[in-house]
Design a protein around this motif. Structure first.
Motif, short mmCIF file in Angstrom:
data_model
loop_
_atom_site.label_atom_id
_atom_site.label_comp_id
_atom_site.label_asym_id
_atom_site.label_seq_id
_atom_site.Cartn_x
_atom_site.Cartn_y
_atom_site.Cartn_z
N VAL A 13 0.84 -1.19 0.00
CA VAL A 13 0.00 0.00 0.00
C VAL A 13 0.88 1.25 0.00
O VAL A 13 0.63 2.20 -0.75
N ARG A 14 1.92 1.23 0.80
CA ARG A 14 2.85 2.36 0.88
C ARG A 14 3.50 2.65 -0.47
O ARG A 14 3.84 3.79 -0.78
N SER A 15 3.67 1.64 -1.29
CA SER A 15 4.39 1.81 -2.55
C SER A 15 3.51 2.28 -3.72
O SER A 15 4.03 2.59 -4.79
N VAL A 16 2.19 2.37 -3.52
CA VAL A 16 1.32 2.88 -4.59
C VAL A 16 1.66 4.36 -4.78
O VAL A 16 1.55 5.15 -3.85
N PRO A 17 2.09 4.74 -5.97
CA PRO A 17 2.53 6.13 -6.18
C PRO A 17 1.39 7.15 -6.15
O PRO A 17 0.23 6.82 -6.46
N ARG A 18 1.75 8.33 -5.81
CA ARG A 18 0.82 9.47 -5.85
C ARG A 18 0.24 9.57 -7.27
O ARG A 18 0.97 9.45 -8.24
N GLY A 19 -1.07 9.79 -7.36
CA GLY A 19 -1.71 9.92 -8.66
C GLY A 19 -2.07 8.60 -9.31
O GLY A 19 -2.52 8.55 -10.46
N ARG A 20 -1.90 7.49 -8.58
CA ARG A 20 -2.24 6.16 -9.07
C ARG A 20 -3.10 5.46 -8.02
O ARG A 20 -3.11 5.85 -6.85
N PRO A 51 -1.11 5.54 2.60
CA PRO A 51 -1.97 6.18 1.60
C PRO A 51 -3.16 5.27 1.25
O PRO A 51 -3.34 4.84 0.12
N TRP A 52 -3.97 4.99 2.25
CA TRP A 52 -5.11 4.07 2.13
C TRP A 52 -6.08 4.49 1.03
O TRP A 52 -6.74 3.66 0.44
N HIS A 53 -6.13 5.79 0.79
CA HIS A 53 -7.09 6.32 -0.20
C HIS A 53 -6.77 5.87 -1.62
O HIS A 53 -7.60 5.97 -2.51
N ARG A 54 -5.59 5.33 -1.85
CA ARG A 54 -5.19 4.87 -3.18
C ARG A 54 -5.63 3.43 -3.45
O ARG A 54 -5.32 2.88 -4.50
N VAL A 55 -6.35 2.82 -2.53
CA VAL A 55 -6.81 1.44 -2.70
C VAL A 55 -8.33 1.43 -2.85
O VAL A 55 -9.05 1.95 -2.00
N GLY A 72 -12.01 12.74 -2.46
CA GLY A 72 -11.41 14.06 -2.29
C GLY A 72 -9.89 13.99 -2.24
O GLY A 72 -9.19 14.80 -2.87
N LEU A 73 -9.36 13.02 -1.50
CA LEU A 73 -7.91 12.85 -1.42
C LEU A 73 -7.33 12.46 -2.78
O LEU A 73 -6.26 12.94 -3.18
N LEU A 74 -8.03 11.59 -3.49
CA LEU A 74 -7.57 11.20 -4.82
C LEU A 74 -7.61 12.39 -5.79
O LEU A 74 -6.67 12.60 -6.56
N ARG A 75 -8.66 13.16 -5.73
CA ARG A 75 -8.78 14.34 -6.59
C ARG A 75 -7.61 15.30 -6.36
O ARG A 75 -7.06 15.87 -7.30
N ALA A 76 -7.20 15.45 -5.11
CA ALA A 76 -6.07 16.32 -4.77
C ALA A 76 -4.77 15.82 -5.39
O ALA A 76 -3.82 16.60 -5.58
N LYS A 90 -7.13 4.01 -16.67
CA LYS A 90 -6.32 5.24 -16.73
C LYS A 90 -5.40 5.41 -15.52
O LYS A 90 -4.27 5.85 -15.67
N TYR A 91 -5.89 5.09 -14.33
CA TYR A 91 -5.16 5.43 -13.10
C TYR A 91 -4.55 4.24 -12.35
O TYR A 91 -3.83 4.44 -11.38
N ARG A 92 -4.82 3.03 -12.80
CA ARG A 92 -4.32 1.85 -12.07
C ARG A 92 -2.80 1.79 -12.11
O ARG A 92 -2.18 2.00 -13.15
N TRP A 93 -2.23 1.48 -10.96
CA TRP A 93 -0.79 1.36 -10.82
C TRP A 93 -0.34 0.01 -11.36
O TRP A 93 -0.78 -1.03 -10.92
N VAL A 94 0.53 0.08 -12.34
CA VAL A 94 1.11 -1.14 -12.93
C VAL A 94 2.61 -0.92 -13.03
O VAL A 94 3.06 0.10 -13.54
#
Length: 95
Positions: A13-20, A51-55, A72-76, A90-94
């Motif tokens: 979870v920690r490794s999911v990048p910002r914006g993904r 960054p729980w909001h990325r899951v 809201g956190l993702l939009r930011a 579009k946004y999935r982390w790969v």
């Protein structure tokens, strides 16, 4: 769940990048967890510093009780939703 799996889930979870974003299933697979439900459990019990909001769910939707805050956190971070759904293509982390 053993401590190693718990920590691997936190690390993924920690490794999911910002914006993904990633799905609960993505994180479970990367951590070798037996089910995506374990990811949800770790996040609910020990995810305040992550960054729980990325899951998200596999549908690209957040869980209802945290949807407003999560979107809201993702939009930011530049992750835009169509209604209450994030486009995983579009946004999935790969990596």
């Amino acid at each position: 769940m053993n401590e190693e799996t718990h920590e691997l889930i936190r690390e993924m979870v920690r490794s999911v990048p910002r914006g993904r974003v990633a799905t609960y299933g993505d994180i479970a697979a990367r951590a070798g967890a037996s089910t995506p439900r374990l990811v949800g459990r770790v996040l609910s019990e020990d995810g305040h510093d992550l960054p729980w909001h990325r899951v998200l769910r596999a549908s690209g939707r957040p869980v209802e009780h945290i949807a407003r805050e999560q979107l809201g956190l993702l939009r930011a971070e530049g992750v835009l939703a169509d209604g209450d759904r994030v486009d995983l293509r579009k946004y999935r982390w790969v990596d």
